[in-house]
Design a protein around this motif. Sequence first.
Motif, mmCIF file in Angstrom:
data_model
loop_
_atom_site.group_PDB
_atom_site.id
_atom_site.type_symbol
_atom_site.label_atom_id
_atom_site.label_comp_id
_atom_site.label_asym_id
_atom_site.label_seq_id
_atom_site.Cartn_x
_atom_site.Cartn_y
_atom_site.Cartn_z
ATOM 1 N N LYS A 60 32.524 34.275 33.943
ATOM 2 C CA LYS A 60 32.292 32.839 34.145
ATOM 3 C C LYS A 60 33.432 32.228 34.939
ATOM 4 O O LYS A 60 33.230 31.383 35.816
ATOM 5 N N ILE A 61 34.663 32.650 34.633
ATOM 6 C CA ILE A 61 35.858 32.131 35.306
ATOM 7 C C ILE A 61 36.759 33.291 35.693
ATOM 8 O O ILE A 61 37.034 34.169 34.863
ATOM 9 N N ILE A 62 37.207 33.292 36.923
ATOM 10 C CA ILE A 62 38.245 34.217 37.394
ATOM 11 C C ILE A 62 39.264 33.356 38.128
ATOM 12 O O ILE A 62 38.929 32.719 39.133
ATOM 13 N N ARG A 63 40.489 33.327 37.627
ATOM 14 C CA ARG A 63 41.454 32.396 38.213
ATOM 15 C C ARG A 63 42.865 32.964 38.145
ATOM 16 O O ARG A 63 43.133 33.929 37.424
ATOM 17 N N SER A 64 43.756 32.341 38.890
ATOM 18 C CA SER A 64 45.181 32.666 38.832
ATOM 19 C C SER A 64 45.977 31.360 38.796
ATOM 20 O O SER A 64 45.503 30.319 39.270
ATOM 21 N N LYS A 65 47.173 31.422 38.230
ATOM 22 C CA LYS A 65 48.019 30.235 38.144
ATOM 23 C C LYS A 65 49.454 30.663 37.871
ATOM 24 O O LYS A 65 49.702 31.776 37.393
ATOM 25 N N ASN A 66 50.393 29.770 38.180
ATOM 26 C CA ASN A 66 51.785 30.048 37.850
ATOM 27 C C ASN A 66 51.992 30.006 36.343
ATOM 28 O O ASN A 66 51.363 29.226 35.627
ATOM 29 N N SER A 67 52.905 30.861 35.894
ATOM 30 C CA SER A 67 53.336 30.817 34.496
ATOM 31 C C SER A 67 54.860 30.697 34.535
ATOM 32 O O SER A 67 55.590 31.597 34.140
ATOM 33 N N GLY A 68 55.323 29.572 35.064
ATOM 34 C CA GLY A 68 56.745 29.406 35.351
ATOM 35 C C GLY A 68 57.027 29.804 36.782
ATOM 36 O O GLY A 68 56.174 30.348 37.478
ATOM 37 N N PRO A 69 58.235 29.569 37.260
ATOM 38 C CA PRO A 69 58.557 29.827 38.670
ATOM 39 C C PRO A 69 58.624 31.305 39.025
ATOM 40 O O PRO A 69 58.574 31.654 40.192
ATOM 41 N N TRP A 70 58.740 32.183 38.009
ATOM 42 C CA TRP A 70 58.931 33.597 38.281
ATOM 43 C C TRP A 70 57.723 34.451 37.907
ATOM 44 O O TRP A 70 57.745 35.660 38.068
ATOM 45 N N GLU A 71 56.675 33.842 37.363
ATOM 46 C CA GLU A 71 55.559 34.629 36.841
ATOM 47 C C GLU A 71 54.216 34.088 37.328
ATOM 48 O O GLU A 71 54.077 32.900 37.620
ATOM 49 N N LEU A 72 53.233 34.988 37.378
ATOM 50 C CA LEU A 72 51.875 34.644 37.784
ATOM 51 C C LEU A 72 50.922 35.166 36.712
ATOM 52 O O LEU A 72 51.030 36.315 36.283
ATOM 53 N N THR A 73 49.987 34.337 36.270
ATOM 54 C CA THR A 73 49.017 34.735 35.259
ATOM 55 C C THR A 73 47.621 34.816 35.863
ATOM 56 O O THR A 73 47.202 33.921 36.605
ATOM 57 N N LEU A 74 46.912 35.881 35.516
ATOM 58 C CA LEU A 74 45.537 36.107 35.950
ATOM 59 C C LEU A 74 44.636 35.980 34.724
ATOM 60 O O LEU A 74 44.934 36.556 33.673
ATOM 61 N N ASP A 75 43.549 35.234 34.843
ATOM 62 C CA ASP A 75 42.615 35.029 33.728
ATOM 63 C C ASP A 75 41.203 35.410 34.146
ATOM 64 O O ASP A 75 40.758 35.072 35.256
ATOM 65 N N ILE A 76 40.498 36.084 33.235
ATOM 66 C CA ILE A 76 39.062 36.313 33.395
ATOM 67 C C ILE A 76 38.400 35.911 32.087
ATOM 68 O O ILE A 76 38.809 36.370 31.015
ATOM 69 N N MET A 77 37.374 35.056 32.180
ATOM 70 C CA MET A 77 36.680 34.585 30.985
ATOM 71 C C MET A 77 35.185 34.834 31.133
ATOM 72 O O MET A 77 34.619 34.643 32.213
ATOM 73 N N MET A 78 34.569 35.269 30.034
ATOM 74 C CA MET A 78 33.144 35.539 30.012
ATOM 75 C C MET A 78 32.403 34.491 29.173
ATOM 76 O O MET A 78 32.991 33.839 28.312
ATOM 77 N N ASP A 79 31.109 34.378 29.385
ATOM 78 C CA ASP A 79 30.284 33.400 28.674
ATOM 79 C C ASP A 79 29.940 33.829 27.249
ATOM 80 O O ASP A 79 29.781 32.998 26.365
ATOM 81 N N ASP A 80 29.764 35.148 27.046
ATOM 82 C CA ASP A 80 29.256 35.592 25.753
ATOM 83 C C ASP A 80 29.824 36.960 25.384
ATOM 84 O O ASP A 80 30.510 37.616 26.176
ATOM 85 N N GLN A 81 29.515 37.386 24.171
ATOM 86 C CA GLN A 81 30.025 38.646 23.650
ATOM 87 C C GLN A 81 29.507 39.837 24.445
ATOM 88 O O GLN A 81 30.224 40.829 24.650
ATOM 89 N N GLU A 82 28.258 39.756 24.909
ATOM 90 C CA GLU A 82 27.682 40.879 25.657
ATOM 91 C C GLU A 82 28.473 41.150 26.933
ATOM 92 O O GLU A 82 28.838 42.293 27.224
ATOM 93 N N ALA A 83 28.722 40.110 27.722
ATOM 94 C CA ALA A 83 29.477 40.290 28.969
ATOM 95 C C ALA A 83 30.915 40.712 28.674
ATOM 96 O O ALA A 83 31.463 41.596 29.337
ATOM 97 N N TYR A 84 31.507 40.086 27.671
ATOM 98 C CA TYR A 84 32.886 40.416 27.293
ATOM 99 C C TYR A 84 32.985 41.868 26.822
ATOM 100 O O TYR A 84 33.889 42.606 27.221
#
Length: 617
Positions: free
Chosen positions: A6-30
Amino acid sequence: MLDIAKIIRSKNSGPWELTLDIMMDDQEAYGRVKEANVLINETIKRLYRVKDDDIITNMYFDPAFAWKCTIKRPWLQGSVGERDTLGTQQHAPLLDIIVPSPGPKTKPTTNGVPHPQANGLLSNGLTNGVHHNTATSLPDRSSYSALDSIKHIWSGLGLPEKALQGVDLEGSGLGLPSSFKIGHLAQTSIALSALGAGLIHSLKTNSAVPRVSVPLRHASVEFKSEKLYVLDGKETPSPWGPVGRLHKTSDGHVRIHDSFPNLRFGALDLLGCPHNASRKDVAQKALDWSSVDLETEAFQNKIVIAALRSYRQWDNLAQAKAIPNFPITIRKITSGPPSLPLNLHSSQVDKCLRGLRVLELSRVIAAPVAGKTLAAHGADVHWVTSPNLPDLPTMDRDFARGKRTCQLDLNSSSDVTHLKKLAPAADVFIQSYRPSSIAARGLTPEALSILNPSGIVYASMSAYGPFGPWGDRRGFDSLVQTCSGMNVSEAEHYGDGSPARPTPCQALDHAGGYFLAAGILAALYRRATEGGSYEVSVSLASTMKYLRSLGQYEGKTGFNCVDPEDKKEMVNEFLEERETGFGILKAVRHSAKVEGMKVGWDFMPKPLGSDAAEWLK
């Protein structure tokens, strides 16, 4: 991944780190993403060109159906030249990760034995803040039929399920004498490659995918094709050198591979033996070594020696944990407009792949099987070998069928330049070199995609795959069987007290080659429907893992059939007779049939380097 999350994104986690996130809609996809085991450290290292120490967190968060990975930023946020200050444009490499379709619901296993679960999910551990599996995850596919395997892999490759209605698998039984389900693997892998060829033909002609049939007995015999041909009235010579095979060490056993003289002499030098040493001399010297020490020293010296391991010993290795559960990996290299290769459209339609141009840089069995398979369906396969390596009669006579053969020295800058002149007209590039070796010659997937902007499929066959600490190691079928526990398990099932027993054929080589051909055709389908260039990766180790996941026959029951090598009259119905550059060849014809299409080889073996390094007009 783009189609599942459902969501694939990236964002800063402070000035020295980068966080990648993937989120699913339901248990089946997850659950599908988690079961596929594709979001491992090796994937992040490859996609983001980072090292283990750069990965701070790699974890799943079950309540949110989410996955999170934090890595060190390659530069400080806001640095001079920074083009993504907020870190919100770094998620793109995650979009094209292939997530195989889930198989039947099974219990997670370790070494073939179910292990405890926590809330229905695998138990996991944390080391230095980095997420690691505590054991090798081996799916249980022991209930699969060959048709189930075809459906699982076909769907995992993202190919149209309607084509599966046209698969006929004739025959029942074991196929070959082994505790492993080699007949199942043979039918599956060969049928996948033939169905892929039919799929490309359907795109080319705007017609339905033709029916495909693969008989079990014929497919099993074809898995031993290099051992069953007769050339000029003489049976197949032995492929093994004078000092190789299994040797006892101070604490176990190792297998030495010596088919090529450079590997044999390297092993002899390492052991302190003269180049004319006998197998008995080598056996005596090997006793001075521990198995793993000799294996490690050999790998460091670019020699191929493998320590004999059990499943339990193999499963503890980082390399075992890095091998994907799915046997074929496809990665998009570059984008481009959807298109089939032009030569496919301009050629006759007597064979599914007539007009497809393939450059093949390989030797021995696995990658040559892929090229030979594409040639059987009509591809123009140009087999490029090195003038510095000798002829291997056992393999080269069989796997040269369907191919033209030229020689180029990749240690010569002029020959590499000539190869790069051939590449822009190639639709497929098959290679079985180590990653560092091929990269040093400027022949990476990215480099070839630039040379061929209309689109290319870059197919790599390796021993241990692109993931894990062994990714740059040489290896062969017999060595992967040795180090991964296959030989020990086969011996235990046979029950004669031997420390190791090889399978009755080079099953990983053959299946790996057909898997690579199937992956190539899946990537061509993606090029035609989505556009772009693609990299396809198959390894002997990932093929081994799939074979092992099918389970083994109980006790000695899998050995209750005749090996065609011991009863040659069994194979007569599967042979064809053709004239070659070496005399009359009687060899196993291809076991797949495609309805309404010709299948077979237009060219027969001839001395290596007999053809000019140029495409057919």
